[in-house]
Design an enzyme around this catalytic site. Structure first.
Site, mmCIF file in Angstrom:
data_model
loop_
_atom_site.group_PDB
_atom_site.id
_atom_site.type_symbol
_atom_site.label_atom_id
_atom_site.label_comp_id
_atom_site.label_asym_id
_atom_site.label_seq_id
_atom_site.Cartn_x
_atom_site.Cartn_y
_atom_site.Cartn_z
ATOM 1 N N GLU A 42 0.599 -1.571 -0.035
ATOM 2 C CA GLU A 42 0.287 -0.253 -0.096
ATOM 3 C C GLU A 42 1.175 1.390 0.185
ATOM 4 O O GLU A 42 1.614 1.214 0.746
ATOM 5 C CB GLU A 42 -1.204 -0.278 0.645
ATOM 6 C CG GLU A 42 -1.531 -1.128 1.466
ATOM 7 C CD GLU A 42 -2.687 -1.051 1.974
ATOM 8 O OE1 GLU A 42 -4.078 -1.535 1.978
ATOM 9 O OE2 GLU A 42 -2.928 -0.935 3.115
ATOM 10 N N CYS A 59 3.865 8.373 1.586
ATOM 11 C CA CYS A 59 4.042 7.364 2.639
ATOM 12 C C CYS A 59 4.275 5.924 1.691
ATOM 13 O O CYS A 59 2.896 5.514 1.085
ATOM 14 C CB CYS A 59 3.306 7.200 3.570
ATOM 15 S SG CYS A 59 3.301 5.835 4.570
ATOM 16 N N CYS A 119 6.573 -6.987 7.548
ATOM 17 C CA CYS A 119 7.645 -6.713 7.909
ATOM 18 C C CYS A 119 7.884 -7.676 9.009
ATOM 19 O O CYS A 119 7.417 -8.581 9.749
ATOM 20 C CB CYS A 119 7.429 -5.464 9.237
ATOM 21 S SG CYS A 119 8.649 -4.544 9.505
ATOM 22 N N CYS A 127 5.953 -5.448 15.675
ATOM 23 C CA CYS A 127 5.754 -4.268 17.327
ATOM 24 C C CYS A 127 4.077 -4.387 17.236
ATOM 25 O O CYS A 127 3.593 -4.530 16.610
ATOM 26 C CB CYS A 127 6.160 -3.197 15.768
ATOM 27 S SG CYS A 127 7.681 -2.707 15.797
ATOM 28 N N CYS A 130 1.039 -3.010 15.773
ATOM 29 C CA CYS A 130 1.381 -2.251 14.441
ATOM 30 C C CYS A 130 0.553 -3.494 13.624
ATOM 31 O O CYS A 130 1.104 -4.782 13.737
ATOM 32 C CB CYS A 130 2.765 -2.353 14.167
ATOM 33 S SG CYS A 130 2.732 -1.935 12.099
ATOM 34 N N CYS A 178 -1.734 5.579 9.947
ATOM 35 C CA CYS A 178 -0.326 5.057 10.165
ATOM 36 C C CYS A 178 -0.783 3.513 10.936
ATOM 37 O O CYS A 178 -1.316 3.514 11.975
ATOM 38 C CB CYS A 178 0.667 6.092 10.790
ATOM 39 S SG CYS A 178 1.148 7.326 10.411
HETATM 40 N N1 SAH Z 1 9.008 -0.011 10.264
HETATM 41 C C1 SAH Z 1 8.784 1.842 10.477
HETATM 42 C C2 SAH Z 1 8.317 2.176 9.861
HETATM 43 C C3 SAH Z 1 7.129 2.098 9.661
HETATM 44 S S1 SAH Z 1 5.812 2.254 10.598
HETATM 45 C C4 SAH Z 1 8.697 2.275 11.819
HETATM 46 O O1 SAH Z 1 8.140 1.331 12.624
HETATM 47 O O2 SAH Z 1 9.608 3.420 12.296
HETATM 48 C C5 SAH Z 1 4.933 4.815 10.767
HETATM 49 C C6 SAH Z 1 5.014 3.934 11.559
HETATM 50 O O3 SAH Z 1 3.366 4.335 11.984
HETATM 51 C C7 SAH Z 1 6.198 4.066 13.291
HETATM 52 O O4 SAH Z 1 6.101 4.930 13.645
HETATM 53 C C8 SAH Z 1 5.375 2.923 13.826
HETATM 54 O O5 SAH Z 1 5.514 2.831 14.643
HETATM 55 C C9 SAH Z 1 3.585 3.844 13.501
HETATM 56 N N2 SAH Z 1 2.467 2.811 13.555
HETATM 57 C C10 SAH Z 1 2.406 1.614 13.355
HETATM 58 N N3 SAH Z 1 1.737 1.156 14.078
HETATM 59 C C11 SAH Z 1 0.573 2.078 15.095
HETATM 60 C C12 SAH Z 1 -1.030 2.860 14.430
HETATM 61 N N4 SAH Z 1 -1.607 1.190 14.380
HETATM 62 N N5 SAH Z 1 -1.316 3.948 15.014
HETATM 63 C C13 SAH Z 1 -0.198 5.135 15.020
HETATM 64 N N6 SAH Z 1 0.859 4.701 14.607
HETATM 65 C C14 SAH Z 1 1.111 3.575 14.374
HETATM 66 FE FE1 SF4 Z 2 7.359 -3.165 11.242
HETATM 67 FE FE2 SF4 Z 2 4.930 -1.839 11.594
HETATM 68 FE FE3 SF4 Z 2 7.573 -2.007 13.709
HETATM 69 FE FE4 SF4 Z 2 7.275 -1.017 11.247
HETATM 70 S S1 SF4 Z 2 5.854 -0.340 13.540
HETATM 71 S S2 SF4 Z 2 9.069 -2.326 12.139
HETATM 72 S S3 SF4 Z 2 6.443 -1.857 10.124
HETATM 73 S S4 SF4 Z 2 5.998 -4.225 12.628
#
Ligand code: SAH
Ligand code: SF4
Length: 392
Positions: A115, A128, A135, A139, A142, A368
């Site tokens: 996406e 974006c 991934c 996390c 996420c 995000c």
């Molecule tokens: N993998 C990289 C970049 C992609 S995530 C990273 O983790 O930095 C982009 C941002 O969105 C990151 O700061 C991530 O922690 C945040 N993010 C992920 N899931 C989210 C959610 N459900 N609500 C708000 N922010 C989120």
């Molecule tokens: Fe991967 Fe989501 Fe963690 Fe970013 S926030 S490193 S996309 S699992």
């Protein structure tokens, strides 16, 4: 995922050249393009000029057909067409949010989907971009982290996302895009699916193409890479890309960060901060953006805010508070608005900019952390994946 599952995994990128197919010319850096043109018989003396010509057609004019490269001889165009293809990700669907955010689902080789989200704002338009299918990191807040299927995107697939967005926005000179106005696509954030620093070479090559002055020509100051904290690659990012850095910080103690951003078990807060401290000097850039997702009763107390300020003291920083975006089966809730405000206040009073990121495109699941390909989304929630792993 079980607690003991590996938190990182090295991935291979699919080869640029399919065994039986021609090379995709999109995604070759200038040096690689030069090599490729020499390999098909371009005389050494002409190589530099040919690279410039082809480059301008692809990345300045946005043409998709060698035959349209009218300052090349017909024979040379035929030679190019014999050895190369101009291949971009295929846009499978486009959703437009009530707030103007556009989400594209694009298909890449192998039938995988990623996406891409375009966010228009008053003074800029940000794309974006995704760097991986899914991934390898997990996390816990996420959505992308629950996707099982993962592969690195090629440089062509990464810059290709920028190119298909420009197509849709009508921003190539060919499409009579207005000049001397803020560009519709003026900024790139590597904040889509995937951990960009686990796909370093391809991300670097794609961003080199995006920054090249004879093509898409975005300044390195308009490109921001977000990492969850792959410490060994941070200095490399400064030296080899030189873009802005954002870090998914999200917690102020190792205990909490271990749970939210499991890569913290490998490189903890102290190690991460040491690497970030060096970043602005190495990259000659300004401030680091600390992203902080606001999770109710998990990381949103006044004490957290104070600890955060203390931890980052000495690092030129901006703190980006991200209200948690919910997804089906998510194990967290968004902090109350008043809590987010109070948290922001403490940070602001300590002298840091602390913008609260307005969720964009929520109605189309483009915010995000909500990204996950549609087929995958329909398939499994994290809980289901965990239950499956536990069953072994
Ligand atoms: N993998 C990289 C970049 C992609 S995530 C990273 O983790 O930095 C982009 C941002 O969105 C990151 O700061 C991530 O922690 C945040 N993010 C992920 N899931 C989210 C959610 N459900 N609500 C708000 N922010 C989120
Ligand atoms: Fe991967 Fe989501 Fe963690 Fe970013 S926030 S490193 S996309 S699992």
């Amino acid at each position: 995922m079980t607690a003991n599952a590996p938190i990182t995994q090295d991935l291979v990128t699919i080869p640029r050249k399919a065994e039986d197919g021609p090379t995709n010319i999109i995604g070759l850096t200038r040096d690689a393009l030069r090599e490729a043109l020499l390999a098909i018989g371009t005389p050494e003396k002409q190589a530099k000029m040919r690279v410039n010509q082809v480059w301008a057609w692809l990345y300045h004019w946005g043409v998709r057909d060698f035959d349209a490269m009218t300052n090349l001889s017909k024979d040379y165009r035929r030679l190019l067409a014999e050895h190369f293809v101009i291949r971009l990700p295929e846009v499978v669907s486009k959703n437009v949010s009530m707030d103007g955010t556009r989400k594209y689902l694009v298909k890449i080789a192998g039938g995988h989907e990623v996406e891409v989200v375009y966010i228009p704002e008053e003074d800029r338009g940000t794309l974006c971009v995704s760097s991986q299918v899914g991934c390898t990191l997990t996390c816990s807040f996420c959505h992308t982290g629950t996707q099982k299927l993962v592969r690195n995107l090629t440089a062509g697939e990464i810059i290709g996302q920028v190119m298909v967005a420009r197509d849709d926005l009508g921003e190539w000179p060919e499409q009579r895009a207005p000049r001397n106005e803020t560009r519709l696509l003026s900024n790139i954030v590597l904040m889509g699916m995937g951990e960009p620093l686990y796909n370093f070479d391809n991300v670097r090559d794609a961003m080199k193409i995006a920054m090249d002055g004879e093509g898409i020509a975005l300044s390195r100051r308009r490109i921001t890479l977000s990492t969850s904290g792959v410490v060994p690659e941070i200095a490399r990012c400064a030296e080899e890309i030189g873009c802005q850095m954002a870090v998914s910080f999200h917690a102020t103690t190792d205990e909490v960060r271990d749970k939210l951003v499991p890569i913290n078990k490998r490189w903890n807060i102290e190690t991460l901060l040491a690497a970030l401290k060096e970043y602005p000097r190495l990259s000659n850039s300004e401030r680091i953006t600390f992203e902080y997702v606001m999770l109710k009763d998990v990381n949103d107390s006044d004490a957290d805010a104070r600890r955060l300020v203390k931890l980052i003291s000495g690092i030129p920083a901006k703190i980006n508070l991200i209200p948690f975006n919910e997804w089906p089966g998510a194990p967290y809730e968004r902090s109350d608005w008043s809590r987010i405000q109070a948290f922001a206040d403490i940070i602001y009073k300590a002298g840091y900019a602390s913008p609260i990121r307005t969720p964009r495109g929520e109605d189309i699941m483009a915010a995000c952390g909500q990204l996950k390909s549609a087929t995958e989304r329909a398939r499994k929630s994290r809980r289901e994946i965990e239950a499956e792993a536990a069953r072994g």
